[in-house]
Design an enzyme around this catalytic site. Structure first.
Site, PDB file in Angstrom:
ATOM      1  N   ASP A 171      -0.107  11.212 -18.239  1.00 15.33           N
ATOM      2  CA  ASP A 171       0.147  10.333 -19.339  1.00 15.33           C
ATOM      3  C   ASP A 171      -0.724   9.045 -18.868  1.00 15.33           C
ATOM      4  O   ASP A 171      -0.882   8.616 -17.939  1.00 15.33           O
ATOM      5  CB  ASP A 171       1.544   9.872 -19.360  1.00 15.33           C
ATOM      6  N   ARG A 206      -3.611  13.299 -23.573  1.00 10.57           N
ATOM      7  CA  ARG A 206      -3.220  14.303 -24.169  1.00 10.57           C
ATOM      8  C   ARG A 206      -4.430  15.523 -24.204  1.00 10.57           C
ATOM      9  O   ARG A 206      -5.559  15.285 -24.893  1.00 10.57           O
ATOM     10  CB  ARG A 206      -2.747  14.271 -25.563  1.00 10.57           C
ATOM     11  N   SER A 248      -4.741   8.099 -25.442  1.00 16.36           N
ATOM     12  CA  SER A 248      -3.660   9.040 -24.791  1.00 16.36           C
ATOM     13  C   SER A 248      -4.472  10.194 -23.552  1.00 16.36           C
ATOM     14  O   SER A 248      -5.839  10.531 -24.014  1.00 16.36           O
ATOM     15  CB  SER A 248      -3.207   9.876 -25.724  1.00 16.36           C
ATOM     16  N   ASP A 291      10.918  12.091 -22.020  1.00 11.38           N
ATOM     17  CA  ASP A 291      11.168  10.754 -22.879  1.00 11.38           C
ATOM     18  C   ASP A 291      10.370  10.738 -24.061  1.00 11.38           C
ATOM     19  O   ASP A 291      10.622   9.673 -24.882  1.00 11.38           O
ATOM     20  CB  ASP A 291      10.315   9.554 -21.558  1.00 11.38           C
ATOM     21  N   HIS A 292       9.491  11.598 -24.225  1.00  2.88           N
ATOM     22  CA  HIS A 292       8.798  11.321 -25.690  1.00  2.88           C
ATOM     23  C   HIS A 292       9.571  11.976 -26.806  1.00  2.88           C
ATOM     24  O   HIS A 292       9.596  11.568 -27.951  1.00  2.88           O
ATOM     25  CB  HIS A 292       7.483  12.034 -25.490  1.00  2.88           C
ATOM     26  N   ARG A 336      -0.245   0.411 -27.846  1.00  2.00           N
ATOM     27  CA  ARG A 336      -1.121   0.890 -28.992  1.00  2.00           C
ATOM     28  C   ARG A 336      -0.952   0.658 -30.285  1.00  2.00           C
ATOM     29  O   ARG A 336       0.414   0.844 -30.665  1.00  2.00           O
ATOM     30  CB  ARG A 336      -1.401   2.362 -28.884  1.00  2.00           C
TER      31      ARG A 336
HETATM   32  C1  MIC Z   1       0.648   7.941 -25.672  1.00  2.00           C
HETATM   33  O1  MIC Z   1       1.081   6.684 -25.535  1.00  2.00           O
HETATM   34  O2  MIC Z   1      -0.464   8.101 -26.403  1.00  2.00           O
HETATM   35  C2  MIC Z   1       1.396   9.109 -25.051  1.00  2.00           C
HETATM   36  C3  MIC Z   1       2.138   9.717 -26.157  1.00  2.00           C
HETATM   37  O3  MIC Z   1       2.313   8.570 -24.193  1.00  2.00           O
HETATM   38  C4  MIC Z   1       0.242   9.825 -24.354  1.00  2.00           C
HETATM   39  C5  MIC Z   1       0.515  11.068 -23.798  1.00  2.00           C
HETATM   40  C6  MIC Z   1       0.738  12.085 -25.045  1.00  2.00           C
HETATM   41  O4  MIC Z   1       0.050  12.331 -25.832  1.00  2.00           O
HETATM   42  O5  MIC Z   1       1.662  12.930 -24.700  1.00  2.00           O
HETATM   43  C7  MIC Z   1      -0.694   9.100 -23.168  1.00  2.00           C
HETATM   44  O6  MIC Z   1      -0.620   8.007 -23.201  1.00  2.00           O
HETATM   45  O7  MIC Z   1      -1.252   9.877 -22.342  1.00  2.00           O
HETATM   46 FE1  SF4 Z   2       5.738   6.688 -24.219  1.00  2.00          FE
HETATM   47 FE2  SF4 Z   2       2.989   6.563 -24.501  1.00  2.00          FE
HETATM   48 FE3  SF4 Z   2       4.633   4.852 -25.751  1.00  2.00          FE
HETATM   49 FE4  SF4 Z   2       4.397   4.607 -23.043  1.00  2.00          FE
HETATM   50  S1  SF4 Z   2       2.536   4.205 -24.510  1.00  2.00           S
HETATM   51  S2  SF4 Z   2       6.193   4.409 -24.471  1.00  2.00           S
HETATM   52  S3  SF4 Z   2       4.418   6.942 -22.580  1.00  2.00           S
HETATM   53  S4  SF4 Z   2       4.468   7.011 -26.072  1.00  2.00           S
END
Ligand code: MIC
Ligand code: SF4
Length: 642
Positions: free
Chosen positions: A119, A537, A535, A64-65, A379
């Site tokens: 995630d 990550r 995140s 999805d990313h 975010r």
């Molecule tokens: C985010 O919203 O910051 C992400 C991208 O979904 C991350 C995961 C990632 O960095 O791949 C998260 O929320 O954990």
């Molecule tokens: Fe995707 Fe993270 Fe954004 Fe949710 S907050 S839509 S999981 S990138």
């Protein structure tokens, strides 16, 4: 004494430790989910553990990313993930199907179960009454291998909801209000549990918006009870048999309680560039807006897009605004289309995209320089949108559509009557592209397809007897993992290539960081409070470790990042006396004598010598964490344990 929902689910899954606040416990994980950006690494780790098939009740691999395919790399990762799912017995959700959390809520989440996801927004599942927790990829790999998930027994923060939301005020405003009161670190160490008469006023997707966005409080997770509304939602998804009632006992005791009278809430908005910079929409009304995005795992359910579509039925989008819709899932798109609401969106001037994360993680949709962007995302950390010095505000779909129409931040109550809509009693299910797990005999024959961008997993040296190194960087409070390891179109394709992605560590904070780290190994980073929020990550631990960072000394850590530091052998220390933060500057030479012996012996306080001065640092670690630090990583430890 009565039990909370949290305690009931934890007790039913406890496999190690005692449920005493602050102690480490191990719980059984029923379900896992991964997304592609963290998933490639999680599956490389799962392969390294060497288990032939996932051991959970259900595991899903979502893409999805990284939906932009500007070269072979993301496409190769998608193919790798599909072959992994087929080989190891997972469900697979391909690109275009939607965001992991939205699909999981619709098709797989179960009240009373545990879900671990790579995630940080995995708590979305809490809307269904499940204990859904975000973690680093390696922790999820361990859960897929049937191992327990370890966490510090959280305290329970009861959120008592009363009253009914007024027109144009929605679930998003509930959490914005909590963020306004508690801040981005207010939930650290807690599970947020919702109770009270107001709960019955919220649908499952409203609840999921709240538990999803609750990640921004720093909470371990958030959970709602499973009640009649949960039953109705599961019925509408053709999953009535999955329902069970889970509610807190009437005499349940919460460690803290906050009360939100929903009838008193007004439309709220988080200002740049932190989710807790919340004000009333009326306080910032009138500012011109260039871009409005409705989407993300927080607010892109059918309910959210229906409100937007119905509001736009007899209106058009301002020509000064790029108004974009990122649906949460194929199911949402299908239902929206079948109901005729898609026509209202398209006619009004919306740009409708495929279902997925898209601009939420900087994969396109960057706003213009200096312009305001309103987003229903969770975010708005600085630069996350892809534009330097961005001006991103976070709000509800109602506030978003009002700004799209008027071209400026607008209190949606000015639009007049709130549109009427009802959610379908039976949804079109939209899961025709989800692949089911293959039977073991078939799965064994699957060959895993790896592209040239997948680099071997790096090996790390064990902890030395004495540690001596350089302070490579000193940062402030609330540093996010987006600061440490940025995302976006340039960096995300490198998630399965640690040497390549490490070139971007701390890029936006200090472009010289990588060169300095390479020239001064080993290194240390000094930080303030809530270090590593955001995140999940694990690259924010893995890539700095690859550059030689072995110690972090901060005022306090965010939960997932701290767990990731242990997993990859970075020693996470906190100041015993926070004022000592002022004694250390970038470039300082640091010595930690007998670090290995002290960590192995379970000592909590370590002596840190900085330019001749001596300060104390705390290592708040379980025996398991200490073993990992000494072994160099969790993977090393797991392998040697077989
Ligand atoms: C985010 O919203 O910051 C992400 C991208 O979904 C991350 C995961 C990632 O960095 O791949 C998260 O929320 O954990
Ligand atoms: Fe995707 Fe993270 Fe954004 Fe949710 S907050 S839509 S999981 S990138």
């Amino acid at each position: 004494m009565g039990k909370t929902v949290t305690e009931k689910i934890l007790a039913a899954h406890l496999v190690e430790g005692r449920m005493e606040k602050g102690a480490e416990i191990g719980i059984r994980i029923d379900q896992t989910l991964t997304q592609d950006a963290t998933g490639t690494m999680a599956y490389l780790e799962f392969e390294a553990i060497g288990i032939p098939r996932v051991q959970t009740e259900l595991s899903v691999c979502y893409v999805d990313h990284n939906l932009l395919q500007s070269d072979f790399r993301n496409a190769d990762d998608h193919r790798f993930l599909q072959s992994i799912a087929r080989r190891f017995g997972l469900y697979f959700s391909p690109p275009g199907n939607g965001i992991s959390h939205q699909i999981h809520l619709e098709r797989f989440g179960l009240p009373g179960k545990t879900l671990l996801g790579s995630d940080s927004h995995t708590p979305t599942g809490g809307g269904l009454g499940m204990l859904a927790i975000g973690a680093g990829g390696l922790d999820v790999a361990m859960a897929m291998a049937g191992k327990p998930f370890y966490l510090v027994m959280p305290k329970v923060y009861g959120v008592k909801l009363t009253g009914t939301l007024r027109p144009w005020v929605s679930a998003r405003d509930v959490l914005l209000e909590i963020l306004r009161r508690l801040s981005v670190k207010g939930g650290v160490g807690y599970i947020m549990e919702y109770f009270g008469p107001g709960v019955a006023e919220l649908s499952v997707t409203d609840r999921a918006s709240i538990t999803n966005f609750g990640a921004e409080l720093g909470a371990t997770t958030s959970v709602f009870p499973s009640d009649e509304n949960t039953k109705k939602f599961l019925e509408s998804q053709g999953r009535a048999e999955a329902w069970q009632e889970i509610v807190a006992d009437p005499d349940a005791v919460y460690d803290e309680v906050i009360e939100i009278d929903m009838s008193q809430l007004e439309p709220l908005i988080a200002c740049p560039s932190s989710p807790d910079k919340v004000v009333k929409v009326s306080e910032v009304a009138g500012k011109p807006v260039a871009q409005v995005l409705v989407g993300s795992c927080s607010n892109s359910s059918l309910r959210d897009l229906m409100v937007v579509a119905k509001t736009l039925e007899s209106r058009t989008v301002s020509t000064n605004v790029s108004f974009e819709i990122n649906p949460g899932s194929r199911q949402v798109l299908e239902n929206l289309t079948a109901q005729g609401d898609m026509l209202s969106l398209v006619r009004a001037g919306a740009r409708v995209h495929q279902a997925g994360c898209l601009g939420c993680i900087g994969m396109g949709q960057a706003p213009p320089t200096g312009a305001i962007s309103l987003r229903t995302f969770p975010r708005n950390f600085p630069g996350r949108s892809g534009t330097k010095d961005d001006q991103v505000y976070l709000c509800s779909p109602e506030v978003a559509v009002a700004a799209a129409i008027t071209g400026k931040i607008t209190d949606p109550r000015e639009l007049g009557d709130y549109p009427a809509f009802t959610l379908p009693a039976k949804y079109l299910l939209g899961d025709q592209r989800i692949e089911k797990p293959l039977a073991p005999a078939e799965a064994e024959k699957i060959e895993i397809i790896r592209g040239p961008n997948i680099a071997p997993f790096p090996r790390f040296a064990p902890l030395p007897e004495h540690w001596q190194g350089t302070v490579l960087l000193k940062v402030e409070d609330n540093i996010t993992t987006d600061h440490i390891m940025p995302a976006g179109a340039k960096v995300l394709p490198l998630r399965s290539n640690v040497p390549a992605i490490s070139e971007f560590v701390y890029n936006a904070v200090d472009p010289e960081f990588v060169a300095r780290a390479k020239a001064n190994q080993p290194g240390m980073v000094v930080g303030g409070d809530n270090y590593g929020q955001g995140s999940s990550r694990e690259h924010a631990a893995l890539a700095p470790r690859y550059l030689g960072v072995q110690v972090k000394l901060v005022k306090s850590f965010a939960r997932i990042h701290k767990a990731n530091l242990y997993n990859f052998g970075i020693v996470p220390l906190t100041f015993v006396n926070p004022a000592d933060y002022d004694l250390i500057s970038q470039g300082a030479q640091v010595r930690i004598p007998d670090i290995r012996k002290k960590i192995a012996a379970g000592e909590e306080i370590l002596t840190v010598e900085v330019n001749g001065k001596v300060i104390e640092a705390r290592l708040d670690a379980s025996a398991r964490h200490r073993e990992m630090l000494v072994a160099g990583s969790l993977l090393g430890m797991a392998k040697s344990a077989g």
